[in-house]
Write a protein that holds these residues in place. Sequence first.
Motif, PDB file in Angstrom:
ATOM      1  N   VAL A 169      66.499  29.648  28.921  1.00  0.00           N
ATOM      2  CA  VAL A 169      65.970  30.695  28.039  1.00  0.00           C
ATOM      3  C   VAL A 169      65.571  31.927  28.848  1.00  0.00           C
ATOM      4  CG1 VAL A 169      64.106  31.270  26.431  1.00  0.00           C
ATOM      5  CG2 VAL A 169      65.167  28.999  26.362  1.00  0.00           C
ATOM      6  N   ALA A 170      64.862  31.697  29.947  1.00  0.00           N
ATOM      7  CA  ALA A 170      64.253  32.810  30.676  1.00  0.00           C
ATOM      8  C   ALA A 170      65.284  33.752  31.278  1.00  0.00           C
ATOM      9  CB  ALA A 170      63.331  32.266  31.773  1.00  0.00           C
ATOM     10  N   VAL A 171      66.360  33.219  31.861  1.00  0.00           N
ATOM     11  CA  VAL A 171      67.323  34.091  32.528  1.00  0.00           C
ATOM     12  C   VAL A 171      68.080  34.959  31.524  1.00  0.00           C
ATOM     13  CG1 VAL A 171      69.328  32.524  32.549  1.00  0.00           C
ATOM     14  CG2 VAL A 171      68.971  34.125  34.435  1.00  0.00           C
ATOM     15  N   LEU A 198      76.484  34.722  31.586  1.00  0.00           N
ATOM     16  CA  LEU A 198      77.282  34.489  32.798  1.00  0.00           C
ATOM     17  C   LEU A 198      76.431  33.895  33.915  1.00  0.00           C
ATOM     18  CD1 LEU A 198      79.466  37.740  32.905  1.00  0.00           C
ATOM     19  CD2 LEU A 198      80.179  35.432  32.248  1.00  0.00           C
ATOM     20  N   ILE A 199      75.209  34.403  34.044  1.00  0.00           N
ATOM     21  CA  ILE A 199      74.313  33.856  35.070  1.00  0.00           C
ATOM     22  C   ILE A 199      74.007  32.390  34.771  1.00  0.00           C
ATOM     23  CG2 ILE A 199      72.013  34.029  36.101  1.00  0.00           C
ATOM     24  CD1 ILE A 199      72.125  37.047  35.457  1.00  0.00           C
ATOM     25  N   LEU A 200      73.766  32.095  33.493  1.00  0.00           N
ATOM     26  CA  LEU A 200      73.484  30.722  33.113  1.00  0.00           C
ATOM     27  C   LEU A 200      74.688  29.818  33.375  1.00  0.00           C
ATOM     28  CD1 LEU A 200      71.402  28.820  31.898  1.00  0.00           C
ATOM     29  CD2 LEU A 200      72.270  29.419  29.623  1.00  0.00           C
ATOM     30  N   ALA A 242      64.421  34.292  43.476  1.00  0.00           N
ATOM     31  CA  ALA A 242      65.344  35.379  43.801  1.00  0.00           C
ATOM     32  C   ALA A 242      65.948  35.989  42.539  1.00  0.00           C
ATOM     33  CB  ALA A 242      66.448  34.855  44.718  1.00  0.00           C
ATOM     34  N   LEU A 243      66.252  35.167  41.562  1.00  0.00           N
ATOM     35  CA  LEU A 243      66.788  35.697  40.307  1.00  0.00           C
ATOM     36  C   LEU A 243      65.749  36.548  39.589  1.00  0.00           C
ATOM     37  CD1 LEU A 243      68.792  32.625  38.956  1.00  0.00           C
ATOM     38  CD2 LEU A 243      69.719  34.766  39.842  1.00  0.00           C
ATOM     39  N   ALA A 297      72.699  32.425  41.640  1.00  0.00           N
ATOM     40  CA  ALA A 297      72.607  31.426  40.569  1.00  0.00           C
ATOM     41  C   ALA A 297      73.406  30.175  40.922  1.00  0.00           C
ATOM     42  CB  ALA A 297      73.101  32.024  39.253  1.00  0.00           C
ATOM     43  N   ALA A 298      74.576  30.359  41.504  1.00  0.00           N
ATOM     44  CA  ALA A 298      75.411  29.211  41.870  1.00  0.00           C
ATOM     45  C   ALA A 298      74.742  28.370  42.957  1.00  0.00           C
ATOM     46  CB  ALA A 298      76.784  29.684  42.333  1.00  0.00           C
ATOM     47  N   VAL A 299      74.105  29.032  43.923  1.00  0.00           N
ATOM     48  CA  VAL A 299      73.390  28.297  44.978  1.00  0.00           C
ATOM     49  C   VAL A 299      72.256  27.474  44.369  1.00  0.00           C
ATOM     50  CG1 VAL A 299      71.921  28.543  47.007  1.00  0.00           C
ATOM     51  CG2 VAL A 299      74.009  29.918  46.799  1.00  0.00           C
TER      52      VAL A 299
END
Length: 426
Positions: free
Chosen positions: A26-28, A44-46, A87-88, A104-106
Amino acid sequence: MSGLKGVRLYVVTAFCARMAEEGMAVAVVMLAAHRLGGAAQGALILAAWMAPHVLAAPLAGALAARARRPGLFYAGALAGFAGAIAALAVCVGRLPAPAVLLIAAVGGCCGPVVSGGLSSLLSLISSPGPERDRAYALDASVYNAAAVAGPATAGLAAAAAGPGTAVAVLAVAAAGAAALVCLLPVNSAPAERADPGDVRRDLVAGLTAVWHSRELRAITAATCLAFTGLGALTTTAVLLAGSRGQSGGGGWLMTAFAVGALAGSLTLARLRPTATSTLLALTGMAGTGLALAAAPLAPTLPLCATAFAAAGVFDGLLLTATLRLRAEHAPQEQRTQVFTIGAGLKISAAALGAALVGLAGSGSAARDLAAIAILQLAAAVMYVCMRRRRGLDSGDPGGCSSSNLSATWSIKGRRTPPADADPVKP
């Protein structure tokens, strides 16, 4: 530290980590919408956050199983998880999109440690038998409680201080889990250290353990099919609430589902029924499907929410049974890999379901919900059929008792049972 105290500390640790993971969904998205004027990049980030789960799960499990100090390994992984969230919070909308997606992938690579990896620690904290069964029921409750608390915490923090602060709060929760995991009584060293070749063999051994056990193969395939449907449930809930004239009611439906799941798993932890894990899993899948099939027939949103809550109760049974089955049938040497692989596959299946309903959904809540319900019932049928099929694991008797369900395992050319399993009786 006694087993009971260790389990209690584990519950707090796992809750903090999983609340952060659940809240990120939800937050991102809120953060991206706030800073970029739209939720598209948030999606996309999610996706970048969720996608690495299936690829990272075998490696995470192999490394965790080979760690000389498991507590330190999990602390490092959770610290990396917390760092990626922090970091995000800073970078979304301020760094180029590729850099944000990489962060995000890390963070997503640490996801299997938060879910299945942590669950595998319970076999090192609790004793086999009723104590461990109760521990896994409590662990299922932690998953469901985090599913309620994570989005709620993110929403409240965003409303009070902005979405950037909401993401930062989740980072603090994950960091707290990293600190607490060091206190768990799991710091015993393994008998040998691994070289890179050992880790590569463990990667294969974890996948092989899932494939060669009829029970693990069946529950993994069935839950992946079920979660392909459940991954589409949030979008479908929004459509269903809109069809009842309450466009904002989708969140209430999903909250009802999460609360029901929490109630189901807590009930198992409290009552400790004598039903086998196999029966609980089958009941969970079939019950979830039937309850969701009834939801679009309800004329009002409160009745729809009741059906969603009932579906959640059965999903709570399924999660508890899944955790027990992994613990009962995974060989001791590959138990962590089995947990992380199973969790990674389920999360990836849910992501696939979310993408499918977005790209190919019918646009009708009733039809989409019927499809989700059918997938749950199909998963129950698949589970029954795969358990009965005589396949690679011809030595697996396929019964329902703890001893009969303990498969024999081929490890380095020898066939040995899991260390904590009863001997297989003729």
